[in-house]
Design a protein around this motif. Structure first.
Motif, short mmCIF file in Angstrom:
data_model
loop_
_atom_site.label_atom_id
_atom_site.label_comp_id
_atom_site.label_asym_id
_atom_site.label_seq_id
_atom_site.Cartn_x
_atom_site.Cartn_y
_atom_site.Cartn_z
N VAL A 1 0.85 -1.20 0.00
CA VAL A 1 0.00 0.00 0.00
C VAL A 1 0.88 1.25 0.00
O VAL A 1 0.65 2.20 -0.76
CB VAL A 1 -0.96 0.01 1.22
CG1 VAL A 1 -1.78 1.29 1.23
CG2 VAL A 1 -1.88 -1.21 1.21
N LEU B 1 3.93 1.63 -1.08
CA LEU B 1 4.63 1.84 -2.35
C LEU B 1 3.66 2.29 -3.44
O LEU B 1 4.01 3.09 -4.31
CB LEU B 1 5.34 0.55 -2.78
CG LEU B 1 6.50 0.11 -1.88
CD1 LEU B 1 7.07 -1.22 -2.36
CD2 LEU B 1 7.60 1.17 -1.85
N GLY B 2 2.43 1.78 -3.36
CA GLY B 2 1.43 2.15 -4.38
C GLY B 2 0.87 3.54 -4.17
O GLY B 2 0.42 4.18 -5.12
N ARG B 3 0.83 4.00 -2.92
CA ARG B 3 0.24 5.31 -2.62
C ARG B 3 1.20 6.13 -1.77
O ARG B 3 1.05 6.26 -0.57
CB ARG B 3 -1.09 5.12 -1.85
CG ARG B 3 -2.24 4.70 -2.75
CD ARG B 3 -2.57 5.74 -3.82
NE ARG B 3 -2.99 7.02 -3.27
CZ ARG B 3 -4.26 7.31 -2.98
NH1 ARG B 3 -5.21 6.47 -3.22
NH2 ARG B 3 -4.56 8.50 -2.49
N GLN B 4 2.18 6.72 -2.45
CA GLN B 4 3.22 7.42 -1.71
C GLN B 4 2.74 8.73 -1.13
O GLN B 4 3.44 9.36 -0.34
CB GLN B 4 4.45 7.58 -2.60
CG GLN B 4 5.01 6.19 -2.88
CD GLN B 4 6.20 6.16 -3.83
OE1 GLN B 4 6.82 7.17 -4.08
NE2 GLN B 4 6.49 4.98 -4.34
N PHE C 1 3.27 -3.33 -11.29
CA PHE C 1 3.98 -3.62 -10.05
C PHE C 1 4.50 -5.04 -10.13
O PHE C 1 3.74 -5.97 -10.38
CB PHE C 1 3.03 -3.46 -8.85
CG PHE C 1 3.71 -3.57 -7.52
CD1 PHE C 1 4.25 -2.46 -6.89
CD2 PHE C 1 3.81 -4.80 -6.88
CE1 PHE C 1 4.88 -2.57 -5.66
CE2 PHE C 1 4.44 -4.91 -5.65
CZ PHE C 1 4.97 -3.79 -5.04
N GLY D 1 -1.30 -5.55 -1.22
CA GLY D 1 -1.28 -4.14 -0.82
C GLY D 1 -1.18 -3.23 -2.03
O GLY D 1 -1.90 -2.23 -2.14
N ALA D 2 -0.32 -3.59 -2.96
CA ALA D 2 -0.15 -2.76 -4.16
C ALA D 2 -1.44 -2.70 -4.96
O ALA D 2 -1.82 -1.64 -5.47
CB ALA D 2 0.99 -3.32 -5.02
N ALA E 1 -3.85 -0.38 -3.47
CA ALA E 1 -3.39 1.00 -3.65
C ALA E 1 -3.46 1.42 -5.12
O ALA E 1 -2.95 2.47 -5.50
CB ALA E 1 -1.97 1.14 -3.13
N ARG F 1 -2.47 -0.41 -8.01
CA ARG F 1 -1.56 -0.99 -9.00
C ARG F 1 -2.07 -2.36 -9.43
O ARG F 1 -2.78 -3.02 -8.68
CB ARG F 1 -0.17 -1.15 -8.41
CG ARG F 1 0.41 0.10 -7.83
CD ARG F 1 1.00 0.99 -8.90
NE ARG F 1 1.99 1.84 -8.26
CZ ARG F 1 3.29 1.56 -8.24
NH1 ARG F 1 3.77 0.50 -8.85
NH2 ARG F 1 4.12 2.38 -7.64
#
Ligand SMILES: Cc1ncc(C[n+]2csc(CCOP(=O)(O)OP(=O)(O)O)c2C)c(N)n1
Ligand SMILES: [Mg+2]
Lengths: 185, 163
Positions: free
Chosen positions: A56, A58-61, B18, B55-56, B59, B61
Motif C-alpha cells: 500500500v 509503495l502504491g500510494r506514496q 507492479f 497491498g499494491a 493502492a 496498482r
C-alpha cells in the motif's frame, strides 16, 4: 499498559491514514475501539500485515500508511523487515503490540522476551525506531513517528489481557477490501 | 520460445504496473528485464510477495508475482486466506519445475502436484505455450477483472534464460 489502552491512545491520532492490521486479537481490539473504513483487517495470513502495508505504501506514496502488528506476526515474517528497509518508503509506520505471547491462541510464549524487535528493525535499516513501555510515553512517541520520515518502527510493550468477550470483525473479507479501497481513493 | 522482453512489454501494455517475486532460473530472462526498474522489488519469500502484491493492488496498482512452483507451497495459505476470500487479484507467473518428472529430486513431487494444488484450491491457471500467449493473457485479464488470482505456468525453455 494493556493492549486495549494502547489502541485507545493511538486510534484518535490516526486521522484518515490507512491502517493494515495483523490477524488475531489485534483486528478485534482495534475494530472494537473504532471501526474505520481505512482499516484493513487481515483475519488470516499470519505474518502478512507488514508486506500488505508495504504494498500500500509503495502504491500510494501520498498517504502515510500504518501497520498494527503483533510480536508473533513480526517474528513469522522477519524477512519482510528487510524488504521494508530496502524499499525504504518514507510513508511507512510500523507499530508492534508486543505482549511477548501468541495471545490469540491462548497466550503461549513467543520469542520477543529474548529478542528486542525494535533493534532488529534498526539494524536492518528502518530510519526511526523506538520502544515504549509506559502509557504516557505512547502518544508522544507515535506523534514523533508520524512526523518523521519512515520507515519507522514503534515497539509498544503491552501486558496480555485481551477481553475474550470482544467481538469478531463483522464485515466480510470482500467488504473489508471494498471499504479499504474506497477509503484510499 | 517467447521473448522475455516482449512479454514484459505486453504485460505493461495491459496495465500491469507492479512486479515482485523470488527468482527461478526458468524465469531469469523475465526478471532480468525487471531487475533495474523502480516498479520491481525483490521479495524474500513468496508468501511475503503475495502480501506485497495485495497491498499494491488495493493502492491502485496491477501486480505481477514471479515464482518457482516450490513457492506455491509457501504461499498457499496466503492465496486461500487472503486473495481468494478478500477478492484481491494478482497475476502469478510460476515456473513449472519437475514437469513430467524430469528434474532434480527436490522438484519432482511439486512438479507432479502443482496443477492439482491450483485446481483444488480454486485458483484458475493456464499453461503458457508458444502459440497461446495472447489467448491466455486475455483469459488472465478476465479472471483478474473478477478480483481473483490467475497463474501462468511456465515450462523450461518457454522463455529465454539469462544466467
Ligand atoms: C500460519 C498461521 N499459523 C498460526 C495461526 C494461529 N494464530 C492466529 S493469531 C496467532 C498469534 C499471533 O500472535 P501475535 O502477532 O503476537 O498477536 P497476539 O495474538 O499476541 O495479539 C496465531 C499463532 C495462524 N492464524 N496462521
Ligand atoms: Mg503477541
Amino acid at each position: 499498559m494493556k493492549g486495549t489502552e494502547a489502541f485507545r491512545e493511538l486510534v484518535p491520532m490516526l486521522g484518515d491514514r490507512p491502517v493494515v492490521h495483523a490477524n488475531g486479537y489485534i483486528c478485534r481490539e482495534s475494530f472494537q475501539v473504532l471501526d474505520r473504513e481505512a482499516n484493513f483487517y487481515m483475519i488470516g495470513s499470519m505474518g502478512l500485515a507488514s508486506s500488505i502495508g508495504l504494498g500500500v505504501a509503495l502504491g500510494r506514496q501520498d498517504k502515510q500508511v500504518v501497520v498494527f502488528d503483533g510480536d508473533g506476526n513480526v517474528l513469522m515474517a522477519m524477512g519482510t523487515l528487510a524488504m521494508i528497509a530496502a524499499a525504504a518508503p518514507k510513508n511507512f509506520v510500523h507499530v508492534v503490540f508486543d505482549n511477548q505471547v501468541y495471545e490469540s491462541t491462548g497466550s503461549q510464549r513467543s520469542l520477543s522476551g529474548e529478542i528486542p524487535l525494535e533493534e532488529v528493525a534498526r539494524s536492518v535499516g528502518y530510519r526511526h525506531t523506538e520502544r515504549v513501555t509506559k502509557k504516557e510515553e505512547l502518544g508522544p512517541a507515535f506523534k514523533r513517528m508520524l512526523a518523521e520520515q519512515g520507515p519507522s518502527f514503534l515497539l509498544v510493550k503491552v501486558e496480555p489481557g485481551f477481553n475474550p468477550k470482544t467481538g469478531r470483525v463483522t464485515h466480510s473479507p470482500e467488504e473489508i477490501t471494498a471499504r479499504f479501497m474506497r477509503a484510499l481513493q | 520460445m517467447l521473448s522475455s522482453e516482449r512479454f514484459i512489454e505486453r504485460l505493461k501494455e495491459e496495465g500491469f504496473s507492479f512486479f515482485t517475486g523470488v527468482p527461478c532460473s526458468l524465469l531469469s530472462g523475465l526478471i532480468s528485464c525487471l531487475e533495474n526498474r523502480p516498479d520491481y522489488l525483490p521479495a524474500v519469500r513468496e508468501d511475503a510477495a503475495v502480501g506485497l502484491c495485495a497491498g499494491a493492488f488495493m493502492a491502485g496498482r496491477l501486480p505481477v508475482l514471479l515464482m518457482q512452483n516450490s513457492g506455491l507451497g509457501y504461499s498457499l495459505n496466503a492465496f486461500t486466506s487472503l486473495n481468494l476470500i478478500y477478492k484481491i487479484p494478482v497475476l502469478v507467473i510460476m515456473s513449472w519445475r519437475g514437469h513430467l518428472g524430469k528434474d532434480a529430486p527436490e522438484h519432482i513431487i511439486m512438479g507432479d502436484i502443482n496443477e492439482n494444488l491450483l485446481k483444488t484450491s480454486g485458483m484458475e491457471y493456464a499453461v503458457l505455450g508458444d502459440d497461446n500467449a495472447e489467448e491466455v493473457l486475455a483469459r488472465a485479464l478476465r479472471v483478474i477483472g473478477q478480483g481473483l488470482p490467475f497463474t501462468l505456468l511456465v515450462k523450461k525453455g518457454q522463455f529465454d534464460e539469462r544466467h
